[in-house]
Motif scaffolding. Structure first.
Motif, mmCIF file in Angstrom:
data_model
loop_
_atom_site.group_PDB
_atom_site.id
_atom_site.type_symbol
_atom_site.label_atom_id
_atom_site.label_comp_id
_atom_site.label_asym_id
_atom_site.label_seq_id
_atom_site.Cartn_x
_atom_site.Cartn_y
_atom_site.Cartn_z
ATOM 1 N N MET A 32 53.640 51.846 40.425
ATOM 2 C CA MET A 32 52.856 50.610 40.412
ATOM 3 C C MET A 32 53.763 49.479 40.870
ATOM 4 O O MET A 32 54.892 49.355 40.398
ATOM 5 N N LEU A 33 53.274 48.674 41.784
ATOM 6 C CA LEU A 33 54.083 47.568 42.297
ATOM 7 C C LEU A 33 53.353 46.257 42.084
ATOM 8 O O LEU A 33 52.196 46.142 42.465
ATOM 9 N N ILE A 34 54.009 45.283 41.524
ATOM 10 C CA ILE A 34 53.352 43.974 41.461
ATOM 11 C C ILE A 34 53.941 43.029 42.506
ATOM 12 O O ILE A 34 53.378 42.020 42.834
ATOM 13 N N ALA A 56 48.908 49.150 43.977
ATOM 14 C CA ALA A 56 48.783 47.767 43.513
ATOM 15 C C ALA A 56 48.043 47.783 42.188
ATOM 16 O O ALA A 56 47.297 48.721 41.901
ATOM 17 N N PRO A 57 48.189 46.729 41.368
ATOM 18 C CA PRO A 57 47.360 46.652 40.175
ATOM 19 C C PRO A 57 45.889 46.482 40.574
ATOM 20 O O PRO A 57 45.605 45.847 41.590
ATOM 21 N N THR A 58 44.993 47.060 39.801
ATOM 22 C CA THR A 58 43.565 46.937 40.116
ATOM 23 C C THR A 58 43.155 45.465 40.099
ATOM 24 O O THR A 58 42.382 45.019 40.929
ATOM 25 N N ASN A 59 43.693 44.738 39.143
ATOM 26 C CA ASN A 59 43.399 43.318 39.044
ATOM 27 C C ASN A 59 44.392 42.547 39.921
ATOM 28 O O ASN A 59 45.579 42.456 39.609
ATOM 29 N N GLY A 60 43.886 41.995 41.019
ATOM 30 C CA GLY A 60 44.737 41.324 41.992
ATOM 31 C C GLY A 60 45.501 40.139 41.412
ATOM 32 O O GLY A 60 46.535 39.741 41.945
ATOM 33 N N LYS A 62 47.274 40.069 39.002
ATOM 34 C CA LYS A 62 48.556 40.499 38.441
ATOM 35 C C LYS A 62 49.653 40.586 39.501
ATOM 36 O O LYS A 62 50.824 40.764 39.163
ATOM 37 N N LEU A 63 49.252 40.467 40.766
ATOM 38 C CA LEU A 63 50.278 40.488 41.823
ATOM 39 C C LEU A 63 51.061 39.187 41.773
ATOM 40 O O LEU A 63 50.492 38.117 41.534
ATOM 41 N N ILE A 108 42.715 36.976 48.575
ATOM 42 C CA ILE A 108 42.771 38.340 48.048
ATOM 43 C C ILE A 108 43.848 39.085 48.818
ATOM 44 O O ILE A 108 44.010 38.887 50.022
ATOM 45 N N ALA A 109 44.561 39.923 48.140
ATOM 46 C CA ALA A 109 45.765 40.505 48.728
ATOM 47 C C ALA A 109 45.508 41.371 49.957
ATOM 48 O O ALA A 109 44.572 42.177 49.998
ATOM 49 N N ILE A 110 46.366 41.220 50.928
ATOM 50 C CA ILE A 110 46.429 42.074 52.102
ATOM 51 C C ILE A 110 47.415 43.193 51.795
ATOM 52 O O ILE A 110 48.444 42.947 51.155
ATOM 53 N N ASN A 111 47.123 44.410 52.203
ATOM 54 C CA ASN A 111 47.995 45.537 51.829
ATOM 55 C C ASN A 111 49.419 45.404 52.357
ATOM 56 O O ASN A 111 50.367 45.519 51.595
ATOM 57 N N MET A 112 49.548 45.235 53.666
ATOM 58 C CA MET A 112 50.897 45.180 54.232
ATOM 59 C C MET A 112 50.978 44.054 55.252
ATOM 60 O O MET A 112 50.148 43.982 56.152
ATOM 61 N N ARG A 113 51.972 43.212 55.092
ATOM 62 C CA ARG A 113 52.192 42.144 56.070
ATOM 63 C C ARG A 113 53.486 42.381 56.819
ATOM 64 O O ARG A 113 54.505 42.715 56.195
ATOM 65 N N PHE A 114 53.442 42.171 58.125
ATOM 66 C CA PHE A 114 54.641 42.210 58.944
ATOM 67 C C PHE A 114 54.737 40.854 59.627
ATOM 68 O O PHE A 114 53.879 40.501 60.433
ATOM 69 N N ASN A 115 55.752 40.069 59.254
ATOM 70 C CA ASN A 115 55.946 38.750 59.850
ATOM 71 C C ASN A 115 57.312 38.705 60.513
ATOM 72 O O ASN A 115 58.302 39.086 59.893
#
Ligand SMILES: *[C@@H]1O[C@H](CO)[C@@H](O)[C@H](O)[C@H]1NC(C)=O
Ligand SMILES: *[C@@H]1O[C@H](CO)[C@@H](O)[C@H](O)[C@H]1NC(C)=O
Ligand SMILES: *[C@@H]1O[C@H](CO)[C@@H](O)[C@H](O)[C@H]1NC(C)=O
Ligand SMILES: *[C@@H]1O[C@H](CO)[C@@H](O)[C@H](O)[C@H]1NC(C)=O
Length: 261
Positions: A32-34, A56-60, A62-63, A108-115
């Protein structure tokens, strides 16, 4: 969780000052990653091999970064590989997501960001059940995504597969992208985007633009050197365009917005 969290934090401290190529491995298992932000610049190339499943946590809420599950920023020569999965656990968020109707919707969270990632390869990775867009690529140059899977069910809201903005030399090859919304969405300021052997569905397909708001046409849109061909057996290829009067150069076949506006 603490194991990976620890690994994630120490990675940027240890590997980035090493002059030799370094490699971090997330072994198989579910974690689990926050928060997971990988930040360069590093002195040498970095390989991150994810064999396990990072959830990811089910509840966003918590990120730690509400808009991001995992981010990779300011890397040159990054390799992300390993056959692992980034699971956004989005089912709860889809029920609440009104971003397709509400401009001020909560982020709402995006899974993976590359910047700001250059000369890099992302391969053999699965992005699963994202809360929002799966992959967001911004200001990246010379990055290849290959053997890449993106999956979310039909009922997921606003789950674009891969969004690309202000980037050059992005190749997406041998990928399966199964999402509800756009498969690959090409935003503004991109050059040299190559999409090869990518299957999309049940999503909309590949979209270019998505810039204007209804009633206000997009301006200064230029379509050049676009040759769309379709090799599947469910064709023919269709395209749609609205609210745009582009300048057209070397577009051999019918594109909706190239034929009517
Ligand atoms: C990426 O690689 C090219 C070719 O090797 C090199 O010229 C360029 O400087 C690299 N980019 C960065 C940001 O290091
Ligand atoms: C991308 O690759 C090309 C060809 O190797 C190189 O000339 C260019 O500098 C690279 N771009 C960046 C931003 O590293
Ligand atoms: C992307 O593909 C094009 C066409 O095959 C190729 O010319 C280019 O070098 C590739 N870029 C990268 C970053 O691999
Ligand atoms: C468009 O691509 C198809 C398939 O690759 C090719 O046969 C055709 O000649 C191309 N058309 C132009 C005008 O480049």
């Amino acid at each position: 969780m603490s194991q990976v969290q620890h690994m994630v934090q120490s990675l940027s401290l240890i590997s980035c000052i090493s002059l030799a190529q370094s490699k971090a491995v997330v072994p198989s298992g579910t974690y689990m990653l926050i928060k997971a932000s990988f930040k360069g610049p590093c002195k040498a190339s970095i390989e991150i091999q994810v064999q396990g499943k990072l959830t990811a946590p089910t509840n966003g809420n918590k990120l730690i970064r509400l808009d991001t599950q995992v981010s990779f920023e300011h890397f040159n020569k990054l390799i992300v590989s390993g056959g692992g999965t980034f699971d956004g656990q989005g089912a709860l968020s889809w029920k609440k997501n009104d971003c397709n109707k509400n401009k001020d919707c909560k982020s709402i969270a995006i899974n993976m960001r590359f910047n700001f990632v250059t000369n890099s390869t992302i391969q053999d990775i699965t992005s699963l059940n994202n809360k929002n867009f799966h992959i967001n690529i911004l200001r990246c140059h010379n990055v290849t995504f290959q053997h890449f899977n993106v999956m979310a069910p039909r009922e997921s809201i606003n789950t674009d597969g891969i969004y690309i903005g202000r980037s050059t030399g992005i190749n997406i090859t041998d990928a399966h992208i199964g999402t509800r919304d756009d498969c690959v969405s090409i935003g503004d300021g991109n050059k040299e985007i190559t999409i090869t052997r990518v299957t999309c569905g049940p999503s909309h397909g590949i979209s270019v633009g998505s810039l204007g708001s209804s009633g206000i046409p997009c301006e200064k849109v230029e379509l050049a050197d676009i040759n769309l061909t379709y090799n599947g057996n469910k064709g023919p290829l269709t395209s749609q365009g609205s609210n745009v009067k582009p300048t057209i150069t070397r577009v051999p076949n019918a594109l909706a917005c190239a034929t009517s506006s």
